[in-house]
Design a protein around this motif. Structure first.
Motif, PDB file in Angstrom:
ATOM      1  N   ARG A   1     -11.603  -7.664   5.546  1.00 14.60           N
ATOM      2  CA  ARG A   1     -11.206  -6.554   6.412  1.00 14.60           C
ATOM      3  C   ARG A   1      -9.686  -6.453   6.503  1.00 14.60           C
ATOM      4  O   ARG A   1      -9.121  -5.351   6.488  1.00 14.60           O
ATOM      5  N   ALA A   2      -9.038  -7.592   6.578  1.00 14.24           N
ATOM      6  CA  ALA A   2      -7.572  -7.599   6.643  1.00 14.24           C
ATOM      7  C   ALA A   2      -6.981  -7.052   5.346  1.00 14.24           C
ATOM      8  O   ALA A   2      -6.000  -6.294   5.366  1.00 14.24           O
ATOM      9  N   ALA A   3      -7.576  -7.413   4.200  1.00 12.71           N
ATOM     10  CA  ALA A   3      -7.068  -6.923   2.917  1.00 12.71           C
ATOM     11  C   ALA A   3      -7.279  -5.416   2.791  1.00 12.71           C
ATOM     12  O   ALA A   3      -6.429  -4.693   2.259  1.00 12.71           O
ATOM     13  N   ALA A   4      -8.409  -4.928   3.305  1.00 15.53           N
ATOM     14  CA  ALA A   4      -8.686  -3.491   3.233  1.00 15.53           C
ATOM     15  C   ALA A   4      -7.748  -2.690   4.121  1.00 15.53           C
ATOM     16  O   ALA A   4      -7.420  -1.539   3.803  1.00 15.53           O
ATOM     17  N   ALA A   5      -7.313  -3.292   5.220  1.00 14.12           N
ATOM     18  CA  ALA A   5      -6.448  -2.586   6.178  1.00 14.12           C
ATOM     19  C   ALA A   5      -4.986  -2.967   6.045  1.00 14.12           C
ATOM     20  O   ALA A   5      -4.186  -2.652   6.923  1.00 14.12           O
ATOM     21  N   ALA A   6      -4.605  -3.644   4.971  1.00 16.61           N
ATOM     22  CA  ALA A   6      -3.226  -4.112   4.808  1.00 16.61           C
ATOM     23  C   ALA A   6      -2.265  -2.931   4.822  1.00 16.61           C
ATOM     24  O   ALA A   6      -2.497  -1.917   4.151  1.00 16.61           O
ATOM     25  N   PRO A   7      -1.176  -3.036   5.600  1.00 13.90           N
ATOM     26  CA  PRO A   7      -0.199  -1.937   5.650  1.00 13.90           C
ATOM     27  C   PRO A   7       0.529  -1.787   4.325  1.00 13.90           C
ATOM     28  O   PRO A   7       0.669  -2.734   3.561  1.00 13.90           O
ATOM     29  N   ARG A   8       0.978  -0.591   4.064  1.00 14.66           N
ATOM     30  CA  ARG A   8       1.706  -0.326   2.830  1.00 14.66           C
ATOM     31  C   ARG A   8       3.167  -0.744   2.965  1.00 14.66           C
ATOM     32  O   ARG A   8       3.772  -0.594   4.020  1.00 14.66           O
TER      33      ARG A   8
ATOM     34  N   GLY B   1       0.921   1.748  -1.851  1.00 17.70           N
ATOM     35  CA  GLY B   1       0.126   0.612  -1.409  1.00 17.70           C
ATOM     36  C   GLY B   1      -0.630  -0.028  -2.551  1.00 17.70           C
ATOM     37  O   GLY B   1      -1.688  -0.635  -2.358  1.00 17.70           O
ATOM     38  N   PHE B   2      -0.080   0.103  -3.769  1.00 19.00           N
ATOM     39  CA  PHE B   2      -0.801  -0.350  -4.958  1.00 19.00           C
ATOM     40  C   PHE B   2      -1.065  -1.850  -4.945  1.00 19.00           C
ATOM     41  O   PHE B   2      -2.164  -2.300  -5.274  1.00 19.00           O
ATOM     42  N   VAL B   3      -0.071  -2.646  -4.562  1.00 18.95           N
ATOM     43  CA  VAL B   3      -0.247  -4.097  -4.565  1.00 18.95           C
ATOM     44  C   VAL B   3      -1.334  -4.528  -3.579  1.00 18.95           C
ATOM     45  O   VAL B   3      -2.226  -5.308  -3.934  1.00 18.95           O
ATOM     46  N   PRO B   4      -1.337  -4.039  -2.331  1.00 15.52           N
ATOM     47  CA  PRO B   4      -2.450  -4.385  -1.431  1.00 15.52           C
ATOM     48  C   PRO B   4      -3.807  -3.950  -1.971  1.00 15.52           C
ATOM     49  O   PRO B   4      -4.819  -4.613  -1.738  1.00 15.52           O
ATOM     50  N   HIS B   5      -3.846  -2.844  -2.715  1.00 18.93           N
ATOM     51  CA  HIS B   5      -5.112  -2.407  -3.298  1.00 18.93           C
ATOM     52  C   HIS B   5      -5.646  -3.470  -4.257  1.00 18.93           C
ATOM     53  O   HIS B   5      -6.832  -3.813  -4.218  1.00 18.93           O
ATOM     54  N   LEU B   6      -4.779  -3.968  -5.113  1.00 19.73           N
ATOM     55  CA  LEU B   6      -5.213  -4.999  -6.048  1.00 19.73           C
ATOM     56  C   LEU B   6      -5.567  -6.286  -5.317  1.00 19.73           C
ATOM     57  O   LEU B   6      -6.489  -7.003  -5.710  1.00 19.73           O
ATOM     58  N   ASP B   7      -4.835  -6.598  -4.259  1.00 17.51           N
ATOM     59  CA  ASP B   7      -5.134  -7.803  -3.484  1.00 17.51           C
ATOM     60  C   ASP B   7      -6.537  -7.734  -2.882  1.00 17.51           C
ATOM     61  O   ASP B   7      -7.226  -8.752  -2.771  1.00 17.51           O
ATOM     62  N   PHE B   8      -6.957  -6.534  -2.490  1.00 14.52           N
ATOM     63  CA  PHE B   8      -8.309  -6.378  -1.951  1.00 14.52           C
ATOM     64  C   PHE B   8      -9.340  -6.750  -3.010  1.00 14.52           C
ATOM     65  O   PHE B   8     -10.314  -7.462  -2.736  1.00 14.52           O
ATOM     66  N   HIS B   9      -9.135  -6.283  -4.217  1.00 16.22           N
ATOM     67  CA  HIS B   9     -10.079  -6.592  -5.298  1.00 16.22           C
ATOM     68  C   HIS B   9     -10.081  -8.083  -5.612  1.00 16.22           C
ATOM     69  O   HIS B   9     -11.140  -8.667  -5.869  1.00 16.22           O
ATOM     70  N   THR B  10      -8.916  -8.706  -5.574  1.00 13.81           N
ATOM     71  CA  THR B  10      -8.843 -10.149  -5.807  1.00 13.81           C
ATOM     72  C   THR B  10      -9.576 -10.905  -4.710  1.00 13.81           C
ATOM     73  O   THR B  10     -10.265 -11.899  -4.974  1.00 13.81           O
ATOM     74  N   THR B  11      -9.456 -10.437  -3.468  1.00 10.95           N
ATOM     75  CA  THR B  11     -10.132 -11.088  -2.348  1.00 10.95           C
ATOM     76  C   THR B  11     -11.642 -11.043  -2.527  1.00 10.95           C
ATOM     77  O   THR B  11     -12.349 -12.007  -2.208  1.00 10.95           O
ATOM     78  N   ILE B  12     -12.158  -9.935  -3.044  1.00  4.62           N
ATOM     79  CA  ILE B  12     -13.600  -9.840  -3.285  1.00  4.62           C
ATOM     80  C   ILE B  12     -14.031 -10.816  -4.372  1.00  4.62           C
ATOM     81  O   ILE B  12     -15.071 -11.477  -4.252  1.00  4.62           O
ATOM     82  N   LEU B  13     -13.242 -10.926  -5.417  1.00  8.44           N
ATOM     83  CA  LEU B  13     -13.559 -11.902  -6.465  1.00  8.44           C
ATOM     84  C   LEU B  13     -13.625 -13.310  -5.887  1.00  8.44           C
ATOM     85  O   LEU B  13     -14.535 -14.086  -6.194  1.00  8.44           O
ATOM     86  N   MET B  14     -12.691 -13.638  -5.025  1.00 11.13           N
ATOM     87  CA  MET B  14     -12.657 -14.963  -4.411  1.00 11.13           C
ATOM     88  C   MET B  14     -13.811 -15.146  -3.437  1.00 11.13           C
ATOM     89  O   MET B  14     -14.314 -16.260  -3.257  1.00 11.13           O
ATOM     90  N   ALA B  15     -14.252 -14.043  -2.806  1.00  8.02           N
ATOM     91  CA  ALA B  15     -15.316 -14.124  -1.808  1.00  8.02           C
ATOM     92  C   ALA B  15     -16.662 -14.472  -2.425  1.00  8.02           C
ATOM     93  O   ALA B  15     -17.599 -14.820  -1.706  1.00  8.02           O
TER      94      ALA B  15
END
Length: 272
Positions: A164-171, A178-192
């Motif tokens: 949830r924090a990754a999805a709501a990360a400020p730009r 907000g491209f970098v936070p977008h990729l971080d969200f996808h990485t977080t799902i892989l780790m999850a």
């Protein structure tokens, strides 16, 4: 009984062989088997040390014998030993420390460094005809929806909060997309997923795609839609809705594919 010479054929001289016929050319034999080249000596040394590291004979933190001792053990020159050690260091299997207590020591495997290496290799390959951006996008489409499903089945409360924090990360003001936070969200799902292989396979692909998108061609409204998709996916995972999480991720990636292949044309899809 000796054979009778054919009519018109010259008889061999007595007591010797027939003289060579100048009209007959000598033909060298043709080798139909490909000769295997012997591997360079430094590779053989590196392979043997790598094998001992992978089998646990040489454990993390163990100090390798000095160069002179390795030279004697393998029967090679010191320069060969040094080249072998450089090869192992480039694979993050050993590290060299200087000083009185220095030397070459076995390193503990670091997944982060390995992911960086794979990402670097993909970055080089994608600049060749053998690997295209479409290939990476296709691989991502196979990998990440399955990751979203597993995340919904396995994520604990702490992981859900991270998503949830990754999805709501400020730009970042320096990057309004907000491209970098977008990729971080996808990485977080892989780790999850709790499966390191998902991160090992997916993160290098994201690292390459990070450099291939024309961000300036994507409207702010489209980035807003990306944010909304991330929130939807995160909530499906939080509620343990594996099928919906998988389908939402697949739909999201199909939309993102449009951004990479045809910037500025994405209209988004209805979110499940």
């Amino acid at each position: 009984m000796a054979p009778t010479p054919e009519p018109g054929a010259a008889a061999p001289p007595a007591g010797g062989s027939a003289p060579p016929d100048p009209a007959v050319r000598s033909v060298a034999p043709v080798a139909h088997l490909r000769v295997q080249r012997v591997r360079p000596a430094y590779r053989q040394v590196a392979d043997e040390l790598r094998s001992q590291i992978m089998r646990g004979i040489l454990e993390p933190g163990a100090r390798l014998p000095a160069e002179a001792e390795l030279t004697r053990m393998f029967g090679v020159s010191r320069s060969t030993v040094r080249e072998a050690l450089r090869a192992l260091a480039s694979q993050h299997l050993i590290e060299t420390r200087r000083g009185v207590q220095g030397g070459s020591f076995v390193s503990a495997p670091d997944p982060t460094k390995l992911v960086e290496d794979v990402g670097g290799a993909l970055g080089v390959l994608v600049a060749t005809p053998q690997l295209r951006i479409g290939d990476l996008l296709e691989a991502r489409l196979l990998l990440e929806p399955a990751a979203a499903r597993l995340a919904a089945q396995r994520a604990d409360d702490e992981t859900v909060e991270a998503l949830r924090a990754a999805a709501a990360a400020p730009r970042d003001p320096r990057d309004p997309s907000g491209f970098v936070p977008h990729l971080d969200f996808h990485t977080t799902i892989l780790m999850a997923t709790g499966n390191l292989m998902f991160t090992m396979m997916g993160q290098p692909v994201s690292d390459v795609l990070r450099t291939k998108l024309d961000r300036a061609a994507v409207a702010r409204e489209q980035w807003d839609e990306v944010d909304a998709c991330h929130t939807t996916i995160a909530e499906h995972i939080a509620r343990g809705e594996a099928e919906q999480a998988e389908e939402a991720m697949r739909s999201h990636l199909l939309d993102l594919r449009e951004l990479y292949e045809h910037p500025g044309t994405w209209r988004g899809r209805p979110r499940p």
